[in-house]
Scaffold this active site. Structure first.
Site, PDB file in Angstrom:
ATOM      1  N   SER A   8     -48.008 -78.914  -5.448  1.00 27.21           N
ATOM      2  CA  SER A   8     -47.456 -77.747  -4.765  1.00 27.21           C
ATOM      3  C   SER A   8     -48.303 -76.528  -5.113  1.00 27.21           C
ATOM      4  CB  SER A   8     -46.014 -77.506  -5.204  1.00 27.21           C
ATOM      5  OG  SER A   8     -45.632 -76.198  -4.831  1.00 27.21           O
ATOM      6  N   HIS A  33     -48.677 -79.885  -0.847  1.00 27.73           N
ATOM      7  CA  HIS A  33     -47.306 -79.430  -0.562  1.00 27.73           C
ATOM      8  C   HIS A  33     -47.300 -77.904  -0.464  1.00 27.73           C
ATOM      9  CE1 HIS A  33     -42.873 -79.840  -0.765  1.00 27.73           C
ATOM     10  NE2 HIS A  33     -42.895 -78.751  -1.518  1.00 27.73           N
ATOM     11  N   ASP A  35     -45.118 -74.562   0.149  1.00 34.89           N
ATOM     12  CA  ASP A  35     -43.761 -74.026   0.095  1.00 34.89           C
ATOM     13  C   ASP A  35     -43.663 -72.705   0.842  1.00 34.89           C
ATOM     14  OD1 ASP A  35     -42.246 -75.887  -1.619  1.00 34.89           O
ATOM     15  OD2 ASP A  35     -43.786 -75.381  -3.092  1.00 34.89           O
ATOM     16  N   MET A  37     -41.344 -69.735   2.012  1.00 32.63           N
ATOM     17  CA  MET A  37     -40.062 -69.106   1.651  1.00 32.63           C
ATOM     18  C   MET A  37     -39.942 -67.741   2.328  1.00 32.63           C
ATOM     19  SD  MET A  37     -39.917 -69.880  -2.405  1.00 32.63           S
ATOM     20  CE  MET A  37     -40.513 -71.429  -3.110  1.00 32.63           C
ATOM     21  N   HIS A  66     -43.069 -77.445   3.486  1.00 33.66           N
ATOM     22  CA  HIS A  66     -41.655 -77.407   3.087  1.00 33.66           C
ATOM     23  C   HIS A  66     -41.085 -76.046   3.468  1.00 33.66           C
ATOM     24  CE1 HIS A  66     -38.682 -77.519  -0.603  1.00 33.66           C
ATOM     25  NE2 HIS A  66     -38.059 -77.512   0.554  1.00 33.66           N
ATOM     26  N   MET A  68     -38.490 -73.402   3.497  1.00 37.31           N
ATOM     27  CA  MET A  68     -37.270 -72.887   2.872  1.00 37.31           C
ATOM     28  C   MET A  68     -36.967 -71.566   3.558  1.00 37.31           C
ATOM     29  SD  MET A  68     -38.214 -73.972  -0.991  1.00 37.31           S
ATOM     30  CE  MET A  68     -39.931 -74.148  -0.554  1.00 37.31           C
ATOM     31  N   MET A 137     -34.065 -82.384  -3.230  1.00 36.56           N
ATOM     32  CA  MET A 137     -34.469 -81.340  -4.181  1.00 36.56           C
ATOM     33  C   MET A 137     -33.924 -81.659  -5.568  1.00 36.56           C
ATOM     34  SD  MET A 137     -36.419 -79.180  -2.664  1.00 36.56           S
ATOM     35  CE  MET A 137     -36.581 -78.065  -4.053  1.00 36.56           C
ATOM     36  N   ASP A 171     -38.740 -83.059  -5.453  1.00 31.75           N
ATOM     37  CA  ASP A 171     -39.449 -81.790  -5.592  1.00 31.75           C
ATOM     38  C   ASP A 171     -38.706 -80.922  -6.598  1.00 31.75           C
ATOM     39  OD1 ASP A 171     -40.846 -79.430  -5.229  1.00 31.75           O
ATOM     40  OD2 ASP A 171     -40.182 -79.105  -3.158  1.00 31.75           O
TER      41      ASP A 171
HETATM   42  C1  DX5 Z   1     -39.383 -74.985  -5.354  1.00 34.86           C
HETATM   43  C2  DX5 Z   1     -40.486 -75.623  -4.555  1.00 34.86           C
HETATM   44  C3  DX5 Z   1     -41.320 -76.587  -5.289  1.00 34.86           C
HETATM   45  C4  DX5 Z   1     -42.031 -76.015  -6.513  1.00 34.86           C
HETATM   46  C5  DX5 Z   1     -41.943 -77.078  -7.562  1.00 34.86           C
HETATM   47  O1  DX5 Z   1     -38.474 -74.395  -4.499  1.00 34.86           O
HETATM   48  O2  DX5 Z   1     -39.950 -76.319  -3.427  1.00 34.86           O
HETATM   49  O3  DX5 Z   1     -42.237 -77.257  -4.445  1.00 34.86           O
HETATM   50  O4  DX5 Z   1     -43.371 -75.682  -6.309  1.00 34.86           O
HETATM   51  O5  DX5 Z   1     -42.449 -76.570  -8.736  1.00 34.86           O
HETATM   52  P1  DX5 Z   1     -42.415 -77.355 -10.111  1.00 34.86           P
HETATM   53  O6  DX5 Z   1     -43.133 -78.657  -9.908  1.00 34.86           O
HETATM   54  O7  DX5 Z   1     -43.077 -76.434 -11.054  1.00 34.86           O
HETATM   55  O8  DX5 Z   1     -40.952 -77.587 -10.440  1.00 34.86           O
HETATM   56 ZN    ZN Z   2     -41.297 -77.585  -2.261  1.00 33.61          ZN
END
Ligand code: DX5
Ligand code: ZN
Length: 218
Positions: A8, A33, A35, A37, A66, A68, A137, A171
């Site tokens: 990620s 990956h 993210d 947000m 992903h 969010m 998650m 994740d």
């Molecule tokens: C959190 C993200 C993850 C995040 C995971 O909301 O969806 O993808 O990067 O980070 P680690 O592996 O550090 O828990």
């Molecule tokens: Zn993620």
């Protein structure tokens, strides 16, 4: 079941995202990956489709996006155009899940659906034959570096029992120990942010995750 290791980029230096992505590709990672947000669905803001478009030019890796965000249906088209290979939206978003799946599947993109820790697994079961992947998650979405929630593993096993061939992604809090717990429960796609990016040797980190998962998934 094919194992996929998905770094990620949330945990990398954002000013060097392309180089860091390339480094993970060379280290043997399978997916990247990303993210997304919006500061509304989760209390944090990252980046949107323009950044995915730039990364698409910088790497040949499979781009796992992903989302969010509160209204994924409004932006799926932008992420498809930007070059996403997989788009994962949240069942808890304000969008209609079937509509999101339809919009993603209009393209060649793969579709994934995700559930947050408080969402019961039963809510995602009706979608198993409509999507390519379920993301369970293992932390509250929003931030990297949180602790793995082992009690999410019963959800992974329940999905694996119902859908032997589907990709199940975990994740949050994945490291060389928790990857084994998740693989044993039946997950085969492992997202890791802080664990991988804090490694001095990325290929060592990717290998440790893969070896851990392989102990449980032949
Ligand atoms: C959190 C993200 C993850 C995040 C995971 O909301 O969806 O993808 O990067 O980070 P680690 O592996 O550090 O828990
Ligand atoms: Zn993620």
């Amino acid at each position: 079941m094919k194992i996929k290791i998905a770094p990620s980029v949330l945990s990398c230096d954002f000013s060097r995202m392309a180089e860091e992505s390339k480094a993970m590709e060379l280290a043997g990672a399978d997916w990247l990956h990303l993210d997304v947000m919006d500061g509304h669905f989760v209390p944090n803001i990252t980046f949107g489709a323009p950044v995915v478009k730039c990364l698409r030019k910088a790497t040949g890796m499979f781009l796992d996006v992903h989302l969010m965000i509160s209204e994924p249906h409004r932006y799926i088209g932008d992420f498809v155009k930007a070059g996403a290979d997989m788009i994962v939206f949240h069942l808890e978003s304000e969008s209609n899940a079937d509509e999101c799946i339809r919009l993603i599947k209009e393209s060649a993109c793969k579709a994934g659906i995700s559930i947050k820790p408080k969402t019961p697994v039963e809510e995602v079961l009706p979608y198993l034959d409509k999507v390519d992947m379920v993301l369970v998650m293992t932390v509250e979405p929003g931030f990297g570096g949180q602790s793995f929630m082992g009690d999410m593993m019963s959800k992974v096993s329940a999905i694996r029992e119902k859908a032997p061939e589907i990709d199940i992604q975990v994740d949050g809090g994945i490291d060389d120990k928790t990857v084994e717990i998740a693989a044993e429960a039946g997950a085969n796609v492992f997202v890791a942010g802080s664990y991988l990016f804090k490694q001095e040797d990325y290929s060592n980190g990717v290998t440790l995750l893969r070896t851990g998962a392989e102990k449980h998934l032949a």
